[in-house]
Motif scaffolding. Sequence first.
Motif, PDB file in Angstrom:
ATOM      1  N   PHE A  70       3.848 -77.445 -24.948  1.00  0.00           N
ATOM      2  CA  PHE A  70       3.491 -78.014 -23.650  1.00  0.00           C
ATOM      3  C   PHE A  70       3.551 -79.544 -23.698  1.00  0.00           C
ATOM      4  N   THR A  71       4.102 -80.127 -22.633  1.00  0.00           N
ATOM      5  CA  THR A  71       4.275 -81.576 -22.511  1.00  0.00           C
ATOM      6  C   THR A  71       3.791 -82.008 -21.124  1.00  0.00           C
ATOM      7  N   VAL A  72       3.932 -83.299 -20.820  1.00  0.00           N
ATOM      8  CA  VAL A  72       3.583 -83.759 -19.471  1.00  0.00           C
ATOM      9  C   VAL A  72       4.768 -83.642 -18.519  1.00  0.00           C
ATOM     10  N   GLY A  73       5.931 -83.242 -18.993  1.00  0.00           N
ATOM     11  CA  GLY A  73       7.082 -83.094 -18.110  1.00  0.00           C
ATOM     12  C   GLY A  73       8.395 -83.164 -18.856  1.00  0.00           C
ATOM     13  N   GLY A  74       9.475 -83.207 -18.079  1.00  0.00           N
ATOM     14  CA  GLY A  74      10.814 -83.186 -18.651  1.00  0.00           C
ATOM     15  C   GLY A  74      11.179 -84.439 -19.416  1.00  0.00           C
ATOM     16  N   SER A  75      10.759 -85.603 -18.932  1.00  0.00           N
ATOM     17  CA  SER A  75      11.130 -86.853 -19.611  1.00  0.00           C
ATOM     18  C   SER A  75      10.542 -86.911 -21.013  1.00  0.00           C
ATOM     19  N   GLU A  76       9.285 -86.484 -21.147  1.00  0.00           N
ATOM     20  CA  GLU A  76       8.695 -86.465 -22.489  1.00  0.00           C
ATOM     21  C   GLU A  76       9.428 -85.482 -23.396  1.00  0.00           C
ATOM     22  N   ALA A  77       9.752 -84.310 -22.854  1.00  0.00           N
ATOM     23  CA  ALA A  77      10.450 -83.306 -23.656  1.00  0.00           C
ATOM     24  C   ALA A  77      11.815 -83.818 -24.112  1.00  0.00           C
ATOM     25  N   ASN A  78      12.551 -84.460 -23.210  1.00  0.00           N
ATOM     26  CA  ASN A  78      13.864 -85.005 -23.568  1.00  0.00           C
ATOM     27  C   ASN A  78      13.743 -86.070 -24.654  1.00  0.00           C
ATOM     28  N   ASN A  79      12.802 -86.984 -24.482  1.00  0.00           N
ATOM     29  CA  ASN A  79      12.601 -88.039 -25.476  1.00  0.00           C
ATOM     30  C   ASN A  79      12.166 -87.460 -26.820  1.00  0.00           C
ATOM     31  N   THR A  80      11.329 -86.434 -26.775  1.00  0.00           N
ATOM     32  CA  THR A  80      10.870 -85.802 -28.007  1.00  0.00           C
ATOM     33  C   THR A  80      12.036 -85.283 -28.817  1.00  0.00           C
ATOM     34  N   VAL A  81      12.963 -84.611 -28.168  1.00  0.00           N
ATOM     35  CA  VAL A  81      14.104 -84.026 -28.881  1.00  0.00           C
ATOM     36  C   VAL A  81      15.029 -85.105 -29.424  1.00  0.00           C
ATOM     37  N   ILE A  82      15.454 -86.012 -28.560  1.00  0.00           N
ATOM     38  CA  ILE A  82      16.478 -86.990 -28.959  1.00  0.00           C
ATOM     39  C   ILE A  82      15.955 -87.919 -30.056  1.00  0.00           C
ATOM     40  N   LYS A  83      14.765 -88.460 -29.861  1.00  0.00           N
ATOM     41  CA  LYS A  83      14.193 -89.355 -30.869  1.00  0.00           C
ATOM     42  C   LYS A  83      13.688 -88.576 -32.087  1.00  0.00           C
ATOM     43  N   GLY A  84      13.125 -87.393 -31.821  1.00  0.00           N
ATOM     44  CA  GLY A  84      12.547 -86.616 -32.912  1.00  0.00           C
ATOM     45  C   GLY A  84      13.569 -86.056 -33.880  1.00  0.00           C
TER      46      GLY A  84
END
Length: 402
Positions: A70-84
């Motif tokens: 669970f995240t606060v939304g799509g932008s956090e999820a996208n950033n999590t994947v690309i940076k992570g």
Amino acid sequence: MIQTKPMIYLDHNATTPVCKEVLEAMPELATAWGNASSIHWAGRGPKNIIRDARKAVADAVGASTLEIIFTVGGSEANNTVIKGVFEYFQTAQHLPPEQRRRTHYMCSAVEHPAVFKTMMHMKSLGVRVDVIPVNRRGEIDMKFYEEHLCEETALVSVMFANNETGTLFPIKQMAEMAHAKGALFHTDAVQAFGKVPVNLHELGVDFASFSGHKFYSIKGSGFLYSRKGSNFSPLIHGGAQERHRRGGTENTLGIGCLGVVASRANLIAEKVKSMTLLRDHMEARILSEISEVTVTASETPRLPNTSALVLKGADGETMLMSLDLKGYAVSTGAACSSGNPEPSPVLLAMGLTRDEAQNSLRISLGWETTLEQVDSFVDTLKAVVDRLRSLKKEEEGDSCHV
């Protein structure tokens, strides 16, 4: 008798109204105020809400509960994947050297800014990023994709469906091609859920991003799908929440609301059919009753609710404001770019001219849109376009006499 103007919302790709079931559930969900990490009585209610929501969300998108974060939304999820993924490959000492050398990333030219700008940030850090072109029909250049995939590719990120044109991309095929090179595959599926059926295990992607406010839940809630065995470093470090993959006390209310909508996923097929019929009816009327109109990406598979129009001789921003004054909510492109005087980067990347992009309008229908609302909108759009074109002709005529 005072007549009031209709208030008709046709911008569901920007956000959706909170559905009745969520509104009804919110008071009870809000009473579960405890911390889900607490082992005493105050934590048990929130913990159960989160557990049930995770199961509902996982079932709705064809995943297992352990694959939902669970995240606060799509932008956090996208950033999590690309940076992570980047950080994981750079710091995981147990990986062989050839894995740690994977510093090549790919995304499409029409990604949402939450992906595209994050990719450009990675590029500023020295990461090699290839942007996959699209054609005027919105189709991705598969030849370019195949030629640029390589043994150094760490991650490919291509959206499930475009937020401005509704174009659907061949995600399953692209994920298979990425895996053949040992790369991970992420899809921004924010625009997909609630508009088309989604089964992530069948798609074969490693990561997928979702945002609650795009499918009739509340803002500030979303989730990331991370396929079992797909590793990344967390974007937010902190407590042990989300199995150490996303620190921070859980948003019990937001997560519970996600679960309420996800439990209605069996309705999506019915909604897809009704939205498709309405959109096709709307486009048929517009094309037959308004001259010099084209539907962008009309020959390409696309979302059933989305129609991107180019109306020659009618400025998009002026059309939007004129329709707004009459009670109709539509868009000229992505909501996150509102206020930007430049034409849509997505439409320009597809090969539309600046004039075409500036004469564009996006209409996105929702679960509760009716035939009467669509017909009323088309009637009003005809009048608005006629007026704008007449004004433009008058201006051009006056300028000829100067």
